[in-house]
Design an enzyme around this catalytic site. Sequence first.
Site, mmCIF file in Angstrom:
data_model
loop_
_atom_site.group_PDB
_atom_site.id
_atom_site.type_symbol
_atom_site.label_atom_id
_atom_site.label_comp_id
_atom_site.label_asym_id
_atom_site.label_seq_id
_atom_site.Cartn_x
_atom_site.Cartn_y
_atom_site.Cartn_z
ATOM 1 N N ASP A 45 0.807 -1.330 0.161
ATOM 2 C CA ASP A 45 -0.042 0.099 0.135
ATOM 3 C C ASP A 45 0.693 1.193 -0.114
ATOM 4 O O ASP A 45 1.392 1.656 1.115
ATOM 5 C CB ASP A 45 -1.067 -0.139 1.385
ATOM 6 C CG ASP A 45 -1.785 1.119 1.280
ATOM 7 O OD1 ASP A 45 -2.917 1.062 0.373
ATOM 8 O OD2 ASP A 45 -1.423 2.113 1.735
ATOM 9 N N TYR A 50 2.857 9.696 -0.452
ATOM 10 C CA TYR A 50 3.605 9.310 0.574
ATOM 11 C C TYR A 50 5.117 9.558 0.252
ATOM 12 O O TYR A 50 5.995 9.203 0.859
ATOM 13 C CB TYR A 50 3.340 7.712 0.587
ATOM 14 C CG TYR A 50 2.157 7.289 1.425
ATOM 15 C CD1 TYR A 50 1.401 8.172 1.695
ATOM 16 C CD2 TYR A 50 1.876 5.884 1.272
ATOM 17 C CE1 TYR A 50 -0.017 7.833 2.380
ATOM 18 C CE2 TYR A 50 0.549 5.449 1.855
ATOM 19 C CZ TYR A 50 -0.270 6.410 2.319
ATOM 20 O OH TYR A 50 -1.450 6.161 3.036
ATOM 21 N N LYS A 75 -2.620 5.772 -4.572
ATOM 22 C CA LYS A 75 -3.833 6.466 -4.321
ATOM 23 C C LYS A 75 -3.540 7.706 -5.435
ATOM 24 O O LYS A 75 -2.426 8.511 -5.239
ATOM 25 C CB LYS A 75 -4.063 6.456 -2.896
ATOM 26 C CG LYS A 75 -3.865 5.351 -2.203
ATOM 27 C CD LYS A 75 -4.221 5.635 -0.651
ATOM 28 C CE LYS A 75 -3.883 4.351 0.327
ATOM 29 N NZ LYS A 75 -2.508 4.309 0.529
ATOM 30 N N HIS A 108 -7.760 8.757 -2.747
ATOM 31 C CA HIS A 108 -7.204 8.736 -1.318
ATOM 32 C C HIS A 108 -8.285 9.381 -0.438
ATOM 33 O O HIS A 108 -8.502 8.838 0.836
ATOM 34 C CB HIS A 108 -6.285 9.664 -1.448
ATOM 35 C CG HIS A 108 -5.100 9.135 -0.150
ATOM 36 N ND1 HIS A 108 -3.653 9.192 -0.411
ATOM 37 C CD2 HIS A 108 -5.235 8.743 1.060
ATOM 38 C CE1 HIS A 108 -2.992 8.825 0.703
ATOM 39 N NE2 HIS A 108 -4.087 8.654 1.635
HETATM 40 N N1 LIG Z 1 -5.917 5.787 3.179
HETATM 41 C C1 LIG Z 1 -5.793 6.510 4.293
HETATM 42 O O1 LIG Z 1 -5.981 7.575 4.287
HETATM 43 C C2 LIG Z 1 -4.410 6.179 5.242
HETATM 44 C C3 LIG Z 1 -4.153 6.819 6.457
HETATM 45 C C4 LIG Z 1 -3.192 6.202 7.238
HETATM 46 C C5 LIG Z 1 -2.678 5.180 6.654
HETATM 47 N N2 LIG Z 1 -2.750 4.637 5.650
HETATM 48 C C6 LIG Z 1 -2.236 3.238 5.274
HETATM 49 O O2 LIG Z 1 -2.030 2.416 6.183
HETATM 50 C C7 LIG Z 1 -0.830 2.128 6.698
HETATM 51 C C8 LIG Z 1 -0.664 1.558 8.104
HETATM 52 O O3 LIG Z 1 -1.243 2.590 8.918
HETATM 53 P P1 LIG Z 1 0.042 3.354 9.806
HETATM 54 O O4 LIG Z 1 1.289 3.575 9.353
HETATM 55 O O5 LIG Z 1 -0.397 4.669 10.059
HETATM 56 O O6 LIG Z 1 -0.160 2.649 11.241
HETATM 57 P P2 LIG Z 1 0.009 1.385 11.793
HETATM 58 O O7 LIG Z 1 -0.009 0.350 10.566
HETATM 59 O O8 LIG Z 1 -1.398 1.124 12.624
HETATM 60 O O9 LIG Z 1 1.290 1.333 12.857
HETATM 61 C C9 LIG Z 1 2.583 1.444 12.401
HETATM 62 C C10 LIG Z 1 3.260 1.691 13.751
HETATM 63 O O10 LIG Z 1 3.283 0.451 14.417
HETATM 64 C C11 LIG Z 1 4.488 -0.185 14.595
HETATM 65 N N3 LIG Z 1 4.464 -1.468 14.547
HETATM 66 C C12 LIG Z 1 4.323 -2.236 13.395
HETATM 67 N N4 LIG Z 1 4.173 -3.649 13.720
HETATM 68 C C13 LIG Z 1 4.448 -3.775 15.086
HETATM 69 C C14 LIG Z 1 4.469 -4.881 15.875
HETATM 70 N N5 LIG Z 1 4.376 -6.165 15.725
HETATM 71 N N6 LIG Z 1 4.971 -4.622 17.303
HETATM 72 C C15 LIG Z 1 5.094 -3.167 17.628
HETATM 73 N N7 LIG Z 1 4.867 -2.188 16.778
HETATM 74 C C16 LIG Z 1 4.547 -2.404 15.781
HETATM 75 C C17 LIG Z 1 5.436 0.398 13.524
HETATM 76 O O11 LIG Z 1 6.653 0.657 13.880
HETATM 77 P P3 LIG Z 1 7.780 -0.257 12.991
HETATM 78 O O12 LIG Z 1 7.830 0.110 11.678
HETATM 79 O O13 LIG Z 1 9.055 0.343 13.769
HETATM 80 O O14 LIG Z 1 7.665 -1.604 13.235
HETATM 81 C C18 LIG Z 1 4.756 1.896 13.499
HETATM 82 O O15 LIG Z 1 5.179 2.654 14.267
HETATM 83 C C19 LIG Z 1 -0.135 3.126 6.305
HETATM 84 O O16 LIG Z 1 1.341 2.879 6.237
HETATM 85 C C20 LIG Z 1 -0.597 3.523 4.835
HETATM 86 O O17 LIG Z 1 -0.120 2.608 4.005
HETATM 87 C C21 LIG Z 1 -3.800 5.058 4.631
#
Ligand SMILES: NC(=O)c1ccc[n+]([C@@H]2O[C@H](COP(=O)([O-])OP(=O)(O)OC[C@H]3O[C@@H](n4cnc5c(N)ncnc54)[C@H](OP(=O)(O)O)[C@@H]3O)[C@@H](O)[C@H]2O)c1
Length: 276
Positions: A45, A50, A75, A108
């Site tokens: 994704d 980004y 997106k 997006h």
């Molecule tokens: N469509 C939209 O509007 C939208 C908005 C927000 C996000 N997104 C997408 O959704 C994806 C995921 O969301 P997000 O990046 O906001 O947050 P997330 O995936 O909920 O959380 C990521 C955080 O959790 C940590 N983490 C991951 N696995 C872990 C584990 N097993 N144990 C402990 N910590 C862990 C990561 O650190 P480390 O990297 O150090 O492991 C990072 O700090 C984004 O990367 C993006 O692709 C889309």
Amino acid sequence: MKIPTLSLNDGHVLPSAGLGTYGLRGEEGVASVVSGIEAGYRLLDTALNYENEREVGTAIRESSIPRSEIVLTTKLPGRDHGYDETLASFEESRANLGLDYIDLYLIHWPLPKVDKYLDSWRAMIRLREEGLVRSIGVSNFTQEHLTRLIGETGVAPVVNQIELHPRFTQVGMRDFHANHEIATQSWSPLGAKQEIAADPAIVAIADEHGVTPTQAVLRWHVQLGAVPIPKSGNPLRQKENIDVFGFELTEKEIAAISALESGRLWDGDPNTHEEF
Ligand SMILES: NC(=O)c1ccc[n+]([C@@H]2O[C@H](COP(=O)([O-])OP(=O)(O)OC[C@H]3O[C@@H](n4cnc5c(N)ncnc54)[C@H](OP(=O)(O)O)[C@@H]3O)[C@@H](O)[C@H]2O)c1
């Protein structure tokens, strides 16, 4: 780790979990995405906004996995809403990625005040007809936006990627999606940097199954029928995050995790949030 798939309303399939890439940039970002692919992720994704499409495209080429096995999502940003603007923005993304086609192209954010998402959607239908995009979908659309999109164009998105985690469980949106054959993808499935998985209720459930709290949360998504796309740049955590298909939560455990509902992480209300 082989990740199961689910069927989309256009006949294609989608892996039941994917790798978020927000923040994975530069050489380190390429290495992280390569390690994710090698660990078993087949759904990636990214987004033009980004600013890491080049890294993700490079990682696909550097990995040992054939391009045809990867489902690459990107997106359309708010600044490019409109018919011609969408076609041009798509070409920008495709050039950044260095790919012939994109598997899943999403709007997006709906930006209802700008009110051009229908024009963008029509351009995306054209991209799909031309074979440049395999599947088309949206992100952050409300029931009202989806109803209008389907009513005006007759084409339902395959996916709506929305904020979804134990603090924001989106019951209404998930029901609506199920009734319209739209797959739910969960963004910030772990609550981004907030320590949702550290909640004692989640820790207790994880202990019961001999898994980590993060795995319990991701399994909760899977059993809700939603596709989580956790971001991790760390190879060990990447593996941990897809090792969630060998255990099953009970209905009671699912309800206990859903009971942590407290609201959005930040003010990402699709009716008002403007991101260009
Ligand atoms: N469509 C939209 O509007 C939208 C908005 C927000 C996000 N997104 C997408 O959704 C994806 C995921 O969301 P997000 O990046 O906001 O947050 P997330 O995936 O909920 O959380 C990521 C955080 O959790 C940590 N983490 C991951 N696995 C872990 C584990 N097993 N144990 C402990 N910590 C862990 C990561 O650190 P480390 O990297 O150090 O492991 C990072 O700090 C984004 O990367 C993006 O692709 C889309």
